[in-house]
Design a protein around this motif. Structure first.
Motif, PDB file in Angstrom:
ATOM      1  N   LEU A 102       0.819  -1.206   0.000  1.00 20.86           N
ATOM      2  CA  LEU A 102       0.000   0.000   0.000  1.00 20.86           C
ATOM      3  C   LEU A 102       0.856   1.261   0.000  1.00 20.86           C
ATOM      4  CD1 LEU A 102      -2.870   1.144   0.081  1.00 20.86           C
ATOM      5  CD2 LEU A 102      -2.688   1.162   2.563  1.00 20.86           C
ATOM      6  N   THR A 103       1.950   1.248   0.743  1.00 22.00           N
ATOM      7  CA  THR A 103       2.854   2.400   0.763  1.00 22.00           C
ATOM      8  C   THR A 103       3.414   2.670  -0.632  1.00 22.00           C
ATOM      9  OG1 THR A 103       3.453   1.938   3.061  1.00 22.00           O
ATOM     10  CG2 THR A 103       4.948   3.331   1.799  1.00 22.00           C
ATOM     11  N   ILE A 104       3.822   1.625  -1.319  1.00 19.81           N
ATOM     12  CA  ILE A 104       4.349   1.774  -2.677  1.00 19.81           C
ATOM     13  C   ILE A 104       3.267   2.292  -3.618  1.00 19.81           C
ATOM     14  CG2 ILE A 104       5.280   0.501  -4.663  1.00 19.81           C
ATOM     15  CD1 ILE A 104       6.665  -1.343  -2.540  1.00 19.81           C
ATOM     16  N   LEU A 105       2.060   1.734  -3.520  1.00 24.82           N
ATOM     17  CA  LEU A 105       0.960   2.171  -4.384  1.00 24.82           C
ATOM     18  C   LEU A 105       0.608   3.638  -4.158  1.00 24.82           C
ATOM     19  CD1 LEU A 105      -1.445  -0.902  -4.208  1.00 24.82           C
ATOM     20  CD2 LEU A 105      -0.105  -0.146  -6.176  1.00 24.82           C
ATOM     21  N   VAL A 106       0.582   4.055  -2.908  1.00 26.15           N
ATOM     22  CA  VAL A 106       0.233   5.442  -2.595  1.00 26.15           C
ATOM     23  C   VAL A 106       1.301   6.399  -3.115  1.00 26.15           C
ATOM     24  CG1 VAL A 106      -0.095   7.088  -0.710  1.00 26.15           C
ATOM     25  CG2 VAL A 106      -1.253   4.893  -0.660  1.00 26.15           C
ATOM     26  N   ILE A 107       2.559   6.068  -2.910  1.00 24.79           N
ATOM     27  CA  ILE A 107       3.633   6.933  -3.400  1.00 24.79           C
ATOM     28  C   ILE A 107       3.581   7.030  -4.925  1.00 24.79           C
ATOM     29  CG2 ILE A 107       6.135   7.134  -3.656  1.00 24.79           C
ATOM     30  CD1 ILE A 107       6.336   6.004  -0.773  1.00 24.79           C
ATOM     31  N   LEU A 108       3.420   5.904  -5.589  1.00 23.30           N
ATOM     32  CA  LEU A 108       3.336   5.928  -7.051  1.00 23.30           C
ATOM     33  C   LEU A 108       2.097   6.689  -7.519  1.00 23.30           C
ATOM     34  CD1 LEU A 108       4.440   2.295  -7.968  1.00 23.30           C
ATOM     35  CD2 LEU A 108       5.708   4.414  -8.342  1.00 23.30           C
ATOM     36  N   GLY A 109       0.977   6.469  -6.862  1.00 24.37           N
ATOM     37  CA  GLY A 109      -0.263   7.134  -7.261  1.00 24.37           C
ATOM     38  C   GLY A 109      -0.221   8.636  -7.074  1.00 24.37           C
ATOM     39  N   LEU A 110       0.383   9.091  -5.987  1.00 28.00           N
ATOM     40  CA  LEU A 110       0.416  10.525  -5.711  1.00 28.00           C
ATOM     41  C   LEU A 110       1.493  11.262  -6.499  1.00 28.00           C
ATOM     42  CD1 LEU A 110      -0.268  10.573  -1.869  1.00 28.00           C
ATOM     43  CD2 LEU A 110      -1.858  11.080  -3.733  1.00 28.00           C
ATOM     44  N   THR A 111       2.399  10.529  -7.126  1.00 23.89           N
ATOM     45  CA  THR A 111       3.426  11.188  -7.931  1.00 23.89           C
ATOM     46  C   THR A 111       3.111  11.155  -9.422  1.00 23.89           C
ATOM     47  OG1 THR A 111       4.731   9.146  -7.975  1.00 23.89           O
ATOM     48  CG2 THR A 111       5.260  10.759  -6.258  1.00 23.89           C
ATOM     49  N   ARG A 112       2.020  10.529  -9.824  1.00 26.22           N
ATOM     50  CA  ARG A 112       1.635  10.484 -11.239  1.00 26.22           C
ATOM     51  C   ARG A 112       0.921  11.765 -11.627  1.00 26.22           C
ATOM     52  NH1 ARG A 112       5.296   7.615 -12.250  1.00 26.22           N
ATOM     53  NH2 ARG A 112       5.336   5.664 -11.189  1.00 26.22           N
ATOM     54  N   HIS A 113       0.992  12.083 -12.921  1.00 30.92           N
ATOM     55  CA  HIS A 113       0.344  13.297 -13.412  1.00 30.92           C
ATOM     56  C   HIS A 113      -0.912  12.997 -14.217  1.00 30.92           C
ATOM     57  CE1 HIS A 113       3.533  15.808 -11.957  1.00 30.92           C
ATOM     58  NE2 HIS A 113       4.424  15.017 -12.534  1.00 30.92           N
ATOM     59  N   ALA A 114      -0.983  11.837 -14.835  1.00 32.52           N
ATOM     60  CA  ALA A 114      -2.159  11.484 -15.634  1.00 32.52           C
ATOM     61  C   ALA A 114      -3.282  11.013 -14.715  1.00 32.52           C
ATOM     62  CB  ALA A 114      -1.801  10.388 -16.633  1.00 32.52           C
ATOM     63  N   GLU A 115      -4.470  11.586 -14.910  1.00 26.64           N
ATOM     64  CA  GLU A 115      -5.605  11.256 -14.041  1.00 26.64           C
ATOM     65  C   GLU A 115      -5.984   9.784 -14.131  1.00 26.64           C
ATOM     66  OE1 GLU A 115     -10.253  12.541 -13.596  1.00 26.64           O
ATOM     67  OE2 GLU A 115      -8.836  14.047 -14.268  1.00 26.64           O
ATOM     68  N   LYS A 116      -5.873   9.191 -15.308  1.00 29.37           N
ATOM     69  CA  LYS A 116      -6.205   7.780 -15.481  1.00 29.37           C
ATOM     70  C   LYS A 116      -5.284   6.902 -14.634  1.00 29.37           C
ATOM     71  CE  LYS A 116      -6.857   4.257 -18.983  1.00 29.37           C
ATOM     72  NZ  LYS A 116      -6.784   3.921 -20.390  1.00 29.37           N
ATOM     73  N   ARG A 117      -4.000   7.225 -14.605  1.00 31.80           N
ATOM     74  CA  ARG A 117      -3.048   6.449 -13.809  1.00 31.80           C
ATOM     75  C   ARG A 117      -3.315   6.614 -12.316  1.00 31.80           C
ATOM     76  NH1 ARG A 117      -0.619   2.514 -15.879  1.00 31.80           N
ATOM     77  NH2 ARG A 117       1.389   2.863 -14.956  1.00 31.80           N
TER      78      ARG A 117
END
Length: 113
Positions: free
Chosen positions: A13-28
């Protein structure tokens, strides 16, 4: 088994949250949000089982850990919501990080004792 499942889910979950919050595309960001929500289900179920099994050892700390865990999930949801609204106020990220570190520290302390 439940403890390993709970700790492993926190790591993923920590990895997913970090990756999710650093993405710029809304779909990602939406994809990481959905995967995070699946992680919440596993984490909440394993957390409830661990709480029931260990509540008699130290009820105050275990209750505090449970409340902090739910607060961390709520802050993750708020962070993703702000990310999707493009409101990039970084204070929520700092609060999330601090609460998550306290939760993880308390959880590891309870796991070792």
């Amino acid at each position: 088994m439940w403890l390993a499942l709970h700790l492993g889910t926190w790591i993923v979950l920590t990895i997913l949250v970090i990756l999710g919050l650093t993405r710029h595309a809304e779909k990602r960001v939406n994809q990481f949000l959905i995967l995070s929500r699946l992680g919440y289900l596993v984490m909440i179920i394993s957390g409830v089982v661990l709480t029931i099994r260990t509540f008699s050892h130290d009820p105050l700390l275990i209750s505090l850990k449970f409340i902090l865990g739910i607060a961390t999930i709520a802050l993750i949801e708020i962070s993703f919501g702000r990310k999707l609204e493009r409101d990039t106020h970084h204070l929520i990220y700092w609060i999330l990080g601090i609460v998550a570190l306290i939760t993880i520290g308390l959880g590891l302390t309870l796991a070792y004792f």
